[in-house]
Design a protein around this motif. Structure first.
Motif, PDB file in Angstrom:
ATOM      1  N   UNK A 161       0.839  -1.207   0.000  1.00  0.00           N
ATOM      2  CA  UNK A 161       0.000   0.000   0.000  1.00  0.00           C
ATOM      3  C   UNK A 161       0.871   1.253   0.000  1.00  0.00           C
ATOM      4  N   UNK A 162       1.972   1.213   0.741  1.00  0.00           N
ATOM      5  CA  UNK A 162       2.891   2.356   0.738  1.00  0.00           C
ATOM      6  C   UNK A 162       3.478   2.577  -0.650  1.00  0.00           C
ATOM      7  N   UNK A 163       3.792   1.492  -1.355  1.00  0.00           N
ATOM      8  CA  UNK A 163       4.306   1.614  -2.719  1.00  0.00           C
ATOM      9  C   UNK A 163       3.254   2.197  -3.654  1.00  0.00           C
ATOM     10  N   UNK A 164       2.006   1.810  -3.463  1.00  0.00           N
ATOM     11  CA  UNK A 164       0.945   2.378  -4.296  1.00  0.00           C
ATOM     12  C   UNK A 164       0.767   3.867  -4.016  1.00  0.00           C
ATOM     13  N   UNK A 165       0.969   4.280  -2.759  1.00  0.00           N
ATOM     14  CA  UNK A 165       0.924   5.702  -2.425  1.00  0.00           C
ATOM     15  C   UNK A 165       2.012   6.456  -3.182  1.00  0.00           C
ATOM     16  N   UNK A 166       3.192   5.852  -3.255  1.00  0.00           N
ATOM     17  CA  UNK A 166       4.278   6.464  -4.013  1.00  0.00           C
ATOM     18  C   UNK A 166       3.902   6.573  -5.488  1.00  0.00           C
ATOM     19  N   UNK A 167       3.342   5.521  -6.048  1.00  0.00           N
ATOM     20  CA  UNK A 167       2.943   5.532  -7.451  1.00  0.00           C
ATOM     21  C   UNK A 167       1.925   6.638  -7.721  1.00  0.00           C
ATOM     22  N   UNK A 168       0.923   6.742  -6.843  1.00  0.00           N
ATOM     23  CA  UNK A 168      -0.121   7.755  -7.009  1.00  0.00           C
ATOM     24  C   UNK A 168       0.463   9.167  -6.945  1.00  0.00           C
ATOM     25  N   UNK A 169       1.615   9.308  -6.275  1.00  0.00           N
ATOM     26  CA  UNK A 169       2.270  10.614  -6.158  1.00  0.00           C
ATOM     27  C   UNK A 169       3.223  10.873  -7.329  1.00  0.00           C
ATOM     28  N   UNK A 170       3.249   9.965  -8.301  1.00  0.00           N
ATOM     29  CA  UNK A 170       4.093  10.164  -9.477  1.00  0.00           C
ATOM     30  C   UNK A 170       5.498   9.627  -9.350  1.00  0.00           C
ATOM     31  N   UNK A 171       5.720   8.751  -8.390  1.00  0.00           N
ATOM     32  CA  UNK A 171       7.053   8.176  -8.179  1.00  0.00           C
ATOM     33  C   UNK A 171       7.150   6.851  -8.942  1.00  0.00           C
ATOM     34  N   UNK A 172       8.214   6.697  -9.731  1.00  0.00           N
ATOM     35  CA  UNK A 172       8.470   5.448 -10.454  1.00  0.00           C
ATOM     36  C   UNK A 172       9.288   4.521  -9.570  1.00  0.00           C
TER      37      UNK A 172
END
Length: 248
Positions: A161-172
């Motif tokens: 879930x933390x990784x998905x938060x990063x993705x949603x913030x535009x982080x690759x």
């Protein structure tokens, strides 16, 4: 919050430099003449932190197996951050966001070394799973050589879930694994990126790997199959810095 003893010259110096308000007292070995230890005692007194001289045996007991070098400090550690802190840290870093994710590093020396590399690379944050990491122990702090005080450490209840938060913030997100043909040197790390490394023995968990945008390896031309996780962390973080310096 919890109190623990920070052991050794560099860790105590890091605490006094970066988070002096949380240092409750400093103990110096009686008869200690090391110039750096004396300087730390002087700095602590200037900051109105109590300084006491104690027998070596007392410092030995507080330090356990660690080498105290004649100085220890009682430190009130702040709680580690949580998933709710991720978005704010990434947004503040903008295009320079560089996040290190460690999926289950349990050896305190490895975690400390990873934090040291993360601090040296000016990482935005280090994220670890709440239930599969060693936490900020005195050994971790010592191994980090002050890095634990310089980079935010996030304990995620749910790493995917933390990784998905990063993705949603535009982080690759790039995960490291040995069983791929893609090299880290072919991955674009110039924008907001997260770099994921797995545990010492098992590597990334399946769900963690599936959440990554890319999976890459550090090319190994020699006969060794893999690097220690803290060494691999340094290699990939500084490859990201190299690429970012080129864009400027």
């Amino acid at each position: 919050m919890s109190e623990s003893w920070i052991v050794g010259i560099n860790p105590v110096e890091g605490a006094l430099t970066n988070d002096a308000s949380r240092v409750r007292e400093v103990l110096v070995e009686q008869g200690q003449r090391n110039a750096r230890v004396q300087e730390l005692a002087t700095r602590a007194k200037a900051l109105n932190i109590p300084v006491h001289h104690r027998p070596r045996e007392q410092l030995d007991k507080l330090a356990g197996e660690a080498r105290h070098q004649g100085v220890v400090a009682l430190y009130e550690a702040p709680p580690m951050g949580n998933e709710n802190d991720i978005l704010g840290l990434v947004e503040a870093a903008g295009q320079d966001a560089l996040v290190l994710v460690l999926d289950g590093v349990t050896d305190p020396h490895n975690l400390g070394a990873c934090l040291r590399s993360a601090a040296a690379a000016r990482a935005t944050a280090v994220i670890v799973p709440k239930d599969r990491a060693v936490g900020l122990t005195p050994v971790v702090r010592r191994a980090s050589a002050g890095g634990a005080d310089r980079v935010p450490l996030i304990a995620a209840t749910n790493l995917a879930r933390a990784l998905r938060t990063l993705k949603d913030a535009g982080v690759w997100i790039t995960g490291l694994a040995g069983d791929t043909d893609t090299s880290i040197y072919s991955i674009d790390m110039k924008g907001p990126v997260a770099l994921v490394l797995g545990s010492e023995g098992e590597g990334m968990r399946r769900l963690t790997r599936e959440t990554c945008d890319f999976v890459a390896k550090i090319p190994m031309p020699g006969t060794m199959e893999s690097l220690n996780v803290s060494v691999a962390t340094g290699v990939v973080l500084f490859e990201a810095l190299r690429q970012r310096s080129e864009k400027r």
